[in-house]
Structures are given as structure tokens and as C-alpha cells.
Design a protein around this motif. Structure first.
Motif, mmCIF file in Angstrom:
data_model
loop_
_atom_site.group_PDB
_atom_site.id
_atom_site.type_symbol
_atom_site.label_atom_id
_atom_site.label_comp_id
_atom_site.label_asym_id
_atom_site.label_seq_id
_atom_site.Cartn_x
_atom_site.Cartn_y
_atom_site.Cartn_z
ATOM 1 N N PRO A 25 21.300 -11.362 101.401
ATOM 2 C CA PRO A 25 20.220 -11.869 102.254
ATOM 3 C C PRO A 25 19.007 -12.396 101.502
ATOM 4 C CG PRO A 25 20.314 -9.465 102.325
ATOM 5 C CD PRO A 25 21.549 -9.923 101.628
ATOM 6 N N LEU A 26 18.823 -11.979 100.256
ATOM 7 C CA LEU A 26 17.653 -12.425 99.502
ATOM 8 C C LEU A 26 17.956 -13.635 98.623
ATOM 9 C CD1 LEU A 26 16.078 -9.025 98.448
ATOM 10 C CD2 LEU A 26 15.571 -10.449 100.418
ATOM 11 N N ILE A 187 27.280 -13.237 91.104
ATOM 12 C CA ILE A 187 26.050 -13.245 91.898
ATOM 13 C C ILE A 187 25.406 -11.869 91.894
ATOM 14 C CG2 ILE A 187 25.117 -13.515 94.232
ATOM 15 C CD1 ILE A 187 27.055 -15.766 94.707
ATOM 16 N N GLN A 188 26.221 -10.826 91.956
ATOM 17 C CA GLN A 188 25.681 -9.467 91.928
ATOM 18 C C GLN A 188 24.950 -9.204 90.611
ATOM 19 O OE1 GLN A 188 25.864 -6.960 94.556
ATOM 20 N NE2 GLN A 188 24.191 -6.350 93.201
ATOM 21 N N LYS A 189 25.479 -9.733 89.514
ATOM 22 C CA LYS A 189 24.812 -9.588 88.218
ATOM 23 C C LYS A 189 23.415 -10.204 88.268
ATOM 24 C CE LYS A 189 28.868 -9.723 85.150
ATOM 25 N NZ LYS A 189 29.548 -10.563 84.119
ATOM 26 N N LEU A 190 23.329 -11.380 88.889
ATOM 27 C CA LEU A 190 22.041 -12.059 88.989
ATOM 28 C C LEU A 190 21.063 -11.251 89.834
ATOM 29 C CD1 LEU A 190 23.254 -15.727 89.579
ATOM 30 C CD2 LEU A 190 22.224 -14.806 87.504
ATOM 31 N N VAL A 191 21.551 -10.745 90.954
ATOM 32 C CA VAL A 191 20.699 -9.953 91.848
ATOM 33 C C VAL A 191 20.194 -8.705 91.127
ATOM 34 C CG1 VAL A 191 20.673 -8.570 93.962
ATOM 35 C CG2 VAL A 191 21.782 -10.809 93.957
ATOM 36 N N ASP A 192 21.069 -8.074 90.374
ATOM 37 C CA ASP A 192 20.685 -6.870 89.630
ATOM 38 C C ASP A 192 19.612 -7.188 88.586
ATOM 39 O OD1 ASP A 192 22.511 -5.448 91.084
ATOM 40 O OD2 ASP A 192 24.065 -5.446 89.538
ATOM 41 N N GLN A 193 19.727 -8.350 87.959
ATOM 42 C CA GLN A 193 18.771 -8.726 86.916
ATOM 43 C C GLN A 193 17.409 -9.080 87.494
ATOM 44 O OE1 GLN A 193 20.702 -11.943 84.854
ATOM 45 N NE2 GLN A 193 22.325 -10.645 84.048
ATOM 46 N N TRP A 194 17.413 -9.696 88.642
ATOM 47 C CA TRP A 194 16.151 -10.168 89.212
ATOM 48 C C TRP A 194 15.218 -9.034 89.626
ATOM 49 C CZ3 TRP A 194 19.239 -14.233 92.327
ATOM 50 C CH2 TRP A 194 19.321 -15.413 91.584
ATOM 51 N N SER A 195 15.800 -8.028 90.326
ATOM 52 C CA SER A 195 14.973 -6.958 90.904
ATOM 53 C C SER A 195 13.760 -7.586 91.581
ATOM 54 C CB SER A 195 14.509 -5.984 89.817
ATOM 55 O OG SER A 195 15.609 -5.390 89.181
ATOM 56 N N SER A 196 14.050 -8.553 92.423
ATOM 57 C CA SER A 196 12.993 -9.411 92.956
ATOM 58 C C SER A 196 11.959 -8.695 93.816
ATOM 59 C CB SER A 196 13.621 -10.538 93.782
ATOM 60 O OG SER A 196 14.399 -10.004 94.833
ATOM 61 N N LEU A 197 12.325 -7.518 94.301
ATOM 62 C CA LEU A 197 11.377 -6.847 95.184
ATOM 63 C C LEU A 197 10.508 -5.821 94.470
ATOM 64 C CD1 LEU A 197 13.652 -6.407 98.288
ATOM 65 C CD2 LEU A 197 11.839 -8.059 97.932
ATOM 66 N N GLU A 198 10.730 -5.645 93.166
ATOM 67 C CA GLU A 198 9.872 -4.718 92.428
ATOM 68 C C GLU A 198 8.484 -5.335 92.299
ATOM 69 O OE1 GLU A 198 10.175 -1.830 91.445
ATOM 70 O OE2 GLU A 198 12.300 -1.351 91.183
ATOM 71 N N PRO A 199 7.414 -4.590 92.573
ATOM 72 C CA PRO A 199 6.075 -5.143 92.404
ATOM 73 C C PRO A 199 5.853 -5.572 90.958
ATOM 74 C CG PRO A 199 6.009 -3.036 93.567
ATOM 75 C CD PRO A 199 7.396 -3.204 93.048
ATOM 76 N N LYS A 246 21.792 -4.195 99.062
ATOM 77 C CA LYS A 246 21.781 -5.475 98.352
ATOM 78 C C LYS A 246 20.368 -5.837 97.918
ATOM 79 C CE LYS A 246 26.117 -6.963 98.693
ATOM 80 N NZ LYS A 246 26.950 -7.284 97.522
ATOM 81 N N GLY A 247 19.409 -5.682 98.848
ATOM 82 C CA GLY A 247 18.034 -6.054 98.559
ATOM 83 C C GLY A 247 17.395 -5.229 97.462
ATOM 84 N N PHE A 248 17.744 -3.952 97.409
ATOM 85 C CA PHE A 248 17.168 -3.048 96.416
ATOM 86 C C PHE A 248 18.046 -2.913 95.168
ATOM 87 C CE2 PHE A 248 14.003 -0.015 98.692
ATOM 88 C CZ PHE A 248 13.331 -1.105 99.222
ATOM 89 N N SER A 249 19.255 -3.474 95.226
ATOM 90 C CA SER A 249 20.228 -3.310 94.133
ATOM 91 C C SER A 249 20.499 -1.827 93.868
ATOM 92 C CB SER A 249 19.729 -3.995 92.848
ATOM 93 O OG SER A 249 19.638 -5.376 93.021
#
Length: 304
Positions: A25-26, A187-199, A246-249
């Protein structure tokens, strides 16, 4: 905030990427397809329109030359899918005892090892090892020479354009593309690397009410902050445990634990179910209410 992924490649692979990307979703995915002109499309693109590129190996060279600053993630074919095609074709050839199977792949040694492990006949196999920089016309020319010399009767390719060229000539050809599981893994590897929701900057939780509430439920301010960010990124306050995971990995179990904790403190409630076609039990859909925290949580500007 959603991460923007640019897919560069052929429609045959894009159809799979689009389906898998829908599970994240992200993630926002935009295709640049060969049928619309990849070279021209790359020239018109701006660095600011995407965060990372996902592309088959044979397109990665031109993408890296155009955008050396960007991360380029290469999709490769599944060894299992390749092995299945090799087994089928080589078994058929061994029965006919005439002709060879011509296969183009990134590694000649990798194919030889697979064939030997399966005890398949190597003498019926002709391997053309291609590189990232190789022109697709060179691959087509190689296979054509084998057909013209009448020592090749079957072709296995990893390039959709090669497949289309020989399919039009009504030749026996098999196309091997990245599987859904291979795409999902990348794609999961990318999501894990981003941690986009961490402040990425300091945050502050103010107010006695908010502090007391957070202490009572036993969830950290960082988690609350990320939950608020996830709701904003999704554009809704409703989510399943799978979407939270998914959002939080994080694992599905951890996501369920967070939602259960919120539910126990009246910060979330089950409002429905979601049934994934052909997959087990329905998933609970939760509505999350973190309004009591949003008022007391502010971000701090970076110093300097």
C-alpha cells in the motif's frame, strides 16, 4: 508518504509487477513500457518523479547510464522456471534425437550446472550467454543462425522481444520471465530498506493527557507516530494486520499484537472482514482512532 517506483521494461513483465505491487500500500508504481519507447521515455523523465527503478537485467544498463544517481533494482528469472523449460525441451529433444535447444541466459555456467544436476543431456543444448549491454538484435541473430543451419529446433529466451520475433515466425520458442515470487522478493527488499515511516526528524508528544494515554497502553511514541503516518499514507484510518505489517516492515504476528493492543484500549475496532481469493481465513479490517494523540504530537524542525 508513498515511495515511487518506476518500472522500465516489457508489458509481459509489467503485468506481473503491477499485480504484486498492489500488495504494497505504500508503493506507487509507474510503468515505462517498451511499446511506448523506452529510450525516448527515459529522456523525458525527471529525477524528481521517482525514487527507484525496477527493471529486467537487459534494460538496466541504459537506465543506469541515464540516472546514475538512482538505485536500479534488477529483476532476474526464476531458476525453477528456467529449469522447468529446460527439462521439457531437452526431454523432447532426447526423444527426437535430432536438433538442439538454443537458450539465451545471463550465465552459461549456471545453466550447465542445472542441466547436470537434473541428469539432462548437455549435447542437446546450445547456450548463448548475454550481458546487460548486449543488443537484443544480437540475441535474435544468434538464434536465427541456429535455425537457418537446421541444428536448432527449440528456443528458450529470457527476453520478451526475442520471444515476439520468433513467435511471429511461428517457431517453437519458450519465454522465461521473472515469477511473481521473484518480483515480490525484490520489492520487499526495497520496502525493508526504505523504512519510509520511521521519523527522520525529532518529534514531540506534549500534553498530560497524551502522555498518560501512551503510558497506559504501553505503545511507544515512535509507534504512534508511525501509525499516524501510515494512516495518512493510505489515505484512510482503516487497515488490516497485513497492511500494517507491510507498512511497518514487521511480521504479521507483531502487527496483530499492535492492533489488538489498540483494540483493548478502544483506539481501534473491528469493522469488517476482507477475504483474499483462494487464501485461507478472512482478515479483520480495523478502524484506528489516534485523534487523541495527533493533537499532542508535533514534529520539530532540524537545527542548523
Amino acid at each position: 508518504m508513498k515511495k515511487r517506483l518506476l518500472f522500465v521494461g516489457q508489458r509481459e513483465i509489467w503485468n506481473k509487477v503491477e499485480r504484486v505491487a498492489g500488495e504494497f500500500p505504500l508503493l506507487s508504481v509507474t510503468p515505462l513500457l517498451e511499446e511506448r519507447g523506452i529510450d525516448q521515455g527515459l529522456e523525458q523523465l525527471s529525477l524528481s518523479t521517482f525514487d527507484v527503478v525496477l527493471t529486467p537485467m537487459f534494460e538496466s544498463g541504459k537506465v543506469k547510464r541515464k540516472f546514475p544517481e538512482k538505485k536500479v533494482c534488477e529483476l532476474t528469472c526464476s531458476p525453477m522456471a528456467l529449469n522447468a523449460a529446460l527439462t521439457k525441451c531437452l526431454f523432447s529433444q532426447s526423444l527426437n534425437s535430432e536438433g538442439k535447444v538454443s537458450v539465451d541466459y545471463r550465465s552459461k555456467e549456471e545453466i550447465r550446472m542445472q542441466v547436470m544436476e537434473e541428469n539432462l543431456p548437455l549435447d542437446h543444448l546450445e547456450i548463448f550467454e548475454h550481458t546487460k549491454e548486449m543488443n537484443v538484435n544480437d540475441i535474435i541473430a544468434h538464434h536465427k543462425r541456429g535455425l537457418e543451419n537446421q541444428h536448432v529446433t527449440n528456443i528458450i529466451t529470457t527476453h520478451p522481444r526475442v520471444f515476439q520475433a520468433f513467435k511471429a515466425l511461428r517457431k517453437e520458442i519458450h519465454l522465461i520471465t521473472p515469477t511473481h515470487s521473484c518480483i515480490r522478493k525484490e520489492i520487499q527488499k526495497l520496502v525493508d530498506q526504505w523504512s519510509s515511516l520511521e521519523p527522520s526528524f525529532p518529534y514531540r508528544l506534549e500534553g498530560q493527557k497524551s502522555l498518560k494515554h501512551m503510558k497506559n497502553i504501553g505503545i511507544s511514541g515512535a509507534t504512534i507516530y508511525r501509525l499516524i503516518g501510515l494512516c495518512r499514507a493510505l489515505g484512510r484510518d482503516k487497515m488490516t494486520a497485513a497492511e500494517l505489517a507491510k507498512g511497518f516492515s514487521i511480521t504479521l504476528r507483531s502487527a496483530r499484537r499492535i492492533l489488538t493492543t489498540l483494540e483493548n484500549h478502544s483506539l481501534a475496532k473491528v469493522i469488517g472482514e476482507e477475504q483474499v481469493v483462494g487464501r485461507g481465513r478472512p482478515r479483520y479490517v480495523y478502524q484506528v482512532d489516534l485523534s487523541s494523540f495527533e493533537e499532542g504530537m508535533t514534529s520539530l524542525p532540524a537545527l542548523g
